[in-house]
Design an enzyme around this catalytic site. Sequence first.
Site, PDB file in Angstrom:
ATOM      1  N   LYS A  13       0.830  -1.212   0.000  1.00 52.16           N
ATOM      2  CA  LYS A  13       0.000   0.000   0.000  1.00 52.16           C
ATOM      3  C   LYS A  13       0.866   1.264   0.000  1.00 52.16           C
ATOM      4  O   LYS A  13       0.683   2.169  -0.812  1.00 52.16           O
ATOM      5  CB  LYS A  13      -0.934   0.022   1.227  1.00 52.16           C
ATOM      6  CG  LYS A  13      -1.793  -1.212   1.376  1.00 52.16           C
ATOM      7  CD  LYS A  13      -2.672  -1.162   2.605  1.00 52.16           C
ATOM      8  CE  LYS A  13      -1.947  -1.149   3.936  1.00 52.16           C
ATOM      9  NZ  LYS A  13      -1.222  -2.380   4.266  1.00 52.16           N
ATOM     10  N   ARG A  88      -9.223   1.237   9.226  1.00 52.32           N
ATOM     11  CA  ARG A  88      -8.762  -0.122   9.530  1.00 52.32           C
ATOM     12  C   ARG A  88      -9.750  -0.871  10.408  1.00 52.32           C
ATOM     13  O   ARG A  88      -9.494  -2.025  10.765  1.00 52.32           O
ATOM     14  CB  ARG A  88      -7.453  -0.006  10.294  1.00 52.32           C
ATOM     15  CG  ARG A  88      -6.269  -0.621   9.591  1.00 52.32           C
ATOM     16  CD  ARG A  88      -5.128  -0.284  10.454  1.00 52.32           C
ATOM     17  NE  ARG A  88      -3.956  -1.005  10.296  1.00 52.32           N
ATOM     18  CZ  ARG A  88      -2.890  -0.539   9.654  1.00 52.32           C
ATOM     19  NH1 ARG A  88      -2.944   0.601   9.002  1.00 52.32           N
ATOM     20  NH2 ARG A  88      -1.791  -1.218   9.671  1.00 52.32           N
ATOM     21  N   ARG A 127      11.878  -5.788   4.364  1.00 58.56           N
ATOM     22  CA  ARG A 127      11.770  -4.320   4.346  1.00 58.56           C
ATOM     23  C   ARG A 127      12.816  -3.691   5.272  1.00 58.56           C
ATOM     24  O   ARG A 127      13.090  -4.164   6.370  1.00 58.56           O
ATOM     25  CB  ARG A 127      10.381  -3.882   4.811  1.00 58.56           C
ATOM     26  CG  ARG A 127      10.311  -2.372   5.005  1.00 58.56           C
ATOM     27  CD  ARG A 127       8.916  -1.849   5.114  1.00 58.56           C
ATOM     28  NE  ARG A 127       8.124  -2.513   6.125  1.00 58.56           N
ATOM     29  CZ  ARG A 127       6.801  -2.380   6.218  1.00 58.56           C
ATOM     30  NH1 ARG A 127       6.143  -1.619   5.373  1.00 58.56           N
ATOM     31  NH2 ARG A 127       6.147  -3.026   7.166  1.00 58.56           N
ATOM     32  N   ARG A 160      11.986  -2.287  10.759  1.00 52.65           N
ATOM     33  CA  ARG A 160      10.946  -1.732  11.628  1.00 52.65           C
ATOM     34  C   ARG A 160      10.717  -2.697  12.787  1.00 52.65           C
ATOM     35  O   ARG A 160      10.671  -3.904  12.576  1.00 52.65           O
ATOM     36  CB  ARG A 160       9.641  -1.582  10.815  1.00 52.65           C
ATOM     37  CG  ARG A 160       9.303  -0.145  10.498  1.00 52.65           C
ATOM     38  CD  ARG A 160       8.185  -0.012   9.518  1.00 52.65           C
ATOM     39  NE  ARG A 160       6.914  -0.593   9.926  1.00 52.65           N
ATOM     40  CZ  ARG A 160       5.775  -0.466   9.234  1.00 52.65           C
ATOM     41  NH1 ARG A 160       5.759   0.241   8.118  1.00 52.65           N
ATOM     42  NH2 ARG A 160       4.659  -1.029   9.639  1.00 52.65           N
ATOM     43  N   ARG A 171       0.130  -8.985  13.626  1.00 53.98           N
ATOM     44  CA  ARG A 171      -0.470  -7.975  12.734  1.00 53.98           C
ATOM     45  C   ARG A 171      -1.417  -8.628  11.728  1.00 53.98           C
ATOM     46  O   ARG A 171      -2.449  -8.087  11.395  1.00 53.98           O
ATOM     47  CB  ARG A 171       0.634  -7.195  12.002  1.00 53.98           C
ATOM     48  CG  ARG A 171       1.340  -6.192  12.904  1.00 53.98           C
ATOM     49  CD  ARG A 171       2.659  -5.752  12.328  1.00 53.98           C
ATOM     50  NE  ARG A 171       2.537  -4.979  11.108  1.00 53.98           N
ATOM     51  CZ  ARG A 171       3.518  -4.830  10.224  1.00 53.98           C
ATOM     52  NH1 ARG A 171       4.691  -5.409  10.416  1.00 53.98           N
ATOM     53  NH2 ARG A 171       3.340  -4.102   9.157  1.00 53.98           N
TER      54      ARG A 171
HETATM   55  P1  AP5 Z   1       4.888  -1.508   1.862  1.00 54.37           P
HETATM   56  O1  AP5 Z   1       4.448  -0.742   0.661  1.00 54.37           O
HETATM   57  O2  AP5 Z   1       5.612  -0.786   2.934  1.00 54.37           O
HETATM   58  O3  AP5 Z   1       3.636  -2.309   2.435  1.00 54.37           O
HETATM   59  P2  AP5 Z   1       2.350  -1.782   3.185  1.00 54.37           P
HETATM   60  O4  AP5 Z   1       1.165  -2.473   2.594  1.00 54.37           O
HETATM   61  O5  AP5 Z   1       2.312  -0.299   3.223  1.00 54.37           O
HETATM   62  O6  AP5 Z   1       2.626  -2.442   4.572  1.00 54.37           O
HETATM   63  P3  AP5 Z   1       2.819  -1.875   6.029  1.00 54.37           P
HETATM   64  O7  AP5 Z   1       3.462  -2.975   6.800  1.00 54.37           O
HETATM   65  O8  AP5 Z   1       3.485  -0.542   6.059  1.00 54.37           O
HETATM   66  O9  AP5 Z   1       1.350  -1.719   6.404  1.00 54.37           O
HETATM   67  P4  AP5 Z   1       0.748  -1.823   7.746  1.00 54.37           P
HETATM   68  O10 AP5 Z   1      -0.641  -1.577   7.336  1.00 54.37           O
HETATM   69  O11 AP5 Z   1       0.939  -3.030   8.558  1.00 54.37           O
HETATM   70  O12 AP5 Z   1       1.575  -0.733   8.574  1.00 54.37           O
HETATM   71  P5  AP5 Z   1       1.295   0.772   8.899  1.00 54.37           P
HETATM   72  O13 AP5 Z   1       2.559   1.491   8.765  1.00 54.37           O
HETATM   73  O14 AP5 Z   1       0.087   1.280   8.185  1.00 54.37           O
HETATM   74  O15 AP5 Z   1       5.761  -2.733   1.347  1.00 54.37           O
HETATM   75  C1  AP5 Z   1       6.425  -3.630   2.197  1.00 54.37           C
HETATM   76  C2  AP5 Z   1       7.773  -4.021   1.572  1.00 54.37           C
HETATM   77  O16 AP5 Z   1       7.580  -4.659   0.317  1.00 54.37           O
HETATM   78  C3  AP5 Z   1       8.663  -2.819   1.291  1.00 54.37           C
HETATM   79  O17 AP5 Z   1       9.992  -3.166   1.604  1.00 54.37           O
HETATM   80  C4  AP5 Z   1       8.530  -2.556  -0.214  1.00 54.37           C
HETATM   81  O18 AP5 Z   1       9.731  -2.065  -0.735  1.00 54.37           O
HETATM   82  C5  AP5 Z   1       8.189  -3.944  -0.752  1.00 54.37           C
HETATM   83  N1  AP5 Z   1       7.188  -3.848  -1.813  1.00 54.37           N
HETATM   84  C6  AP5 Z   1       5.995  -3.207  -1.734  1.00 54.37           C
HETATM   85  N2  AP5 Z   1       5.282  -3.339  -2.844  1.00 54.37           N
HETATM   86  C7  AP5 Z   1       6.027  -4.107  -3.672  1.00 54.37           C
HETATM   87  C8  AP5 Z   1       5.810  -4.609  -4.979  1.00 54.37           C
HETATM   88  N3  AP5 Z   1       4.673  -4.351  -5.648  1.00 54.37           N
HETATM   89  N4  AP5 Z   1       6.759  -5.369  -5.535  1.00 54.37           N
HETATM   90  C9  AP5 Z   1       7.901  -5.658  -4.863  1.00 54.37           C
HETATM   91  N5  AP5 Z   1       8.177  -5.209  -3.614  1.00 54.37           N
HETATM   92  C10 AP5 Z   1       7.239  -4.446  -3.007  1.00 54.37           C
HETATM   93  O19 AP5 Z   1       0.878   0.675  10.429  1.00 54.37           O
HETATM   94  C11 AP5 Z   1       1.799   0.338  11.453  1.00 54.37           C
HETATM   95  C12 AP5 Z   1       1.091   0.298  12.802  1.00 54.37           C
HETATM   96  O20 AP5 Z   1       0.518   1.588  13.097  1.00 54.37           O
HETATM   97  C13 AP5 Z   1      -0.106  -0.664  12.882  1.00 54.37           C
HETATM   98  O21 AP5 Z   1       0.280  -1.982  13.178  1.00 54.37           O
HETATM   99  C14 AP5 Z   1      -0.920  -0.015  14.013  1.00 54.37           C
HETATM  100  O22 AP5 Z   1      -0.384  -0.278  15.265  1.00 54.37           O
HETATM  101  C15 AP5 Z   1      -0.751   1.466  13.729  1.00 54.37           C
HETATM  102  N6  AP5 Z   1      -1.801   1.994  12.837  1.00 54.37           N
HETATM  103  C16 AP5 Z   1      -1.607   2.524  11.592  1.00 54.37           C
HETATM  104  N7  AP5 Z   1      -2.787   2.906  11.069  1.00 54.37           N
HETATM  105  C17 AP5 Z   1      -3.737   2.599  11.996  1.00 54.37           C
HETATM  106  C18 AP5 Z   1      -5.154   2.731  12.006  1.00 54.37           C
HETATM  107  N8  AP5 Z   1      -5.826   3.254  10.977  1.00 54.37           N
HETATM  108  N9  AP5 Z   1      -5.813   2.312  13.119  1.00 54.37           N
HETATM  109  C19 AP5 Z   1      -5.149   1.805  14.176  1.00 54.37           C
HETATM  110  N10 AP5 Z   1      -3.813   1.645  14.216  1.00 54.37           N
HETATM  111  C20 AP5 Z   1      -3.107   2.039  13.124  1.00 54.37           C
END
Ligand code: AP5
Length: 220
Positions: A13, A88, A127, A160, A171
Amino acid sequence: MRLVLLGPPGAGKGTLAQVLSKDWNVVHVSTGDMLREALKNRTPLGLKAKAFMENGKLVPDEIVIGLVSERLLKKDAERGFILDGFPRTVEQAKELDKEIKKLKMPITTVLYFKTSLPVIIRRLSGRRVCQNCGKNYHVTNFPPKAQGVCDACGGKLIQRPDDKEETIEERLKVYEKETSPLVDYYKKEKLLQEVPGDLDVQELGTHLNEIFKKKGLLDR
Ligand code: AP5
């Protein structure tokens, strides 16, 4: 263009949001990034969120809802936005509905990343992020020019804390329980667009542009 990106951790994402927000000149709103920034700056909100994030749990709804509502009120959001990692929970989705109604900024579409488990695990475990500017890398998919060093600012690349194996598992469980019901929620609203999350970023970008063109969404 006003998008919601929905999908499990590691679905890609954040990576796609970075590309699309540049291409379309819209704001990238990542609740994960906002919370990590608050934590880095040791703000009261960041400190409240810390334990939830490190343990792979969701931060309480009222905290993230407040963050997003405030962000959408800023002038630049009028150009359009990409919500990455929000909503979420069903509660967050309902609050978002109220907010965008007030602002008269309806969601154009919700992209649901269908990504397979082995791909998710490979992406999350590989990552690396810059501890200084937050830029994202992957040990094989998007390696930096010099190992362990950020291309953009020279900062140190780290894993991370929530990308450790046991936290990834938690997660994914939290995603299934709390977030996956949003697939049906947005299906009912006729906003859901499934996308093949296993594709690499370029392929996915091309695929999306084709879908958006076909549906006439590029100008909305
Ligand atoms: P990446 O693009 O970073 O993946 P992502 O889907 O954004 O995954 P995240 O782990 O960041 O999402 P998340 O939802 O768990 O975490 P968030 O930060 O929102 O890609 C991952 C890796 O793959 C990277 O290394 C990238 O280079 C590679 N990659 C990506 N796409 C690729 C492709 N197409 N091809 C090849 N390689 C690729 O949240 C973290 C924490 O914050 C949560 O656990 C929670 O505690 C809190 N939080 C955040 N939002 C909320 C909310 N709305 N409500 C409550 N708590 C929240």
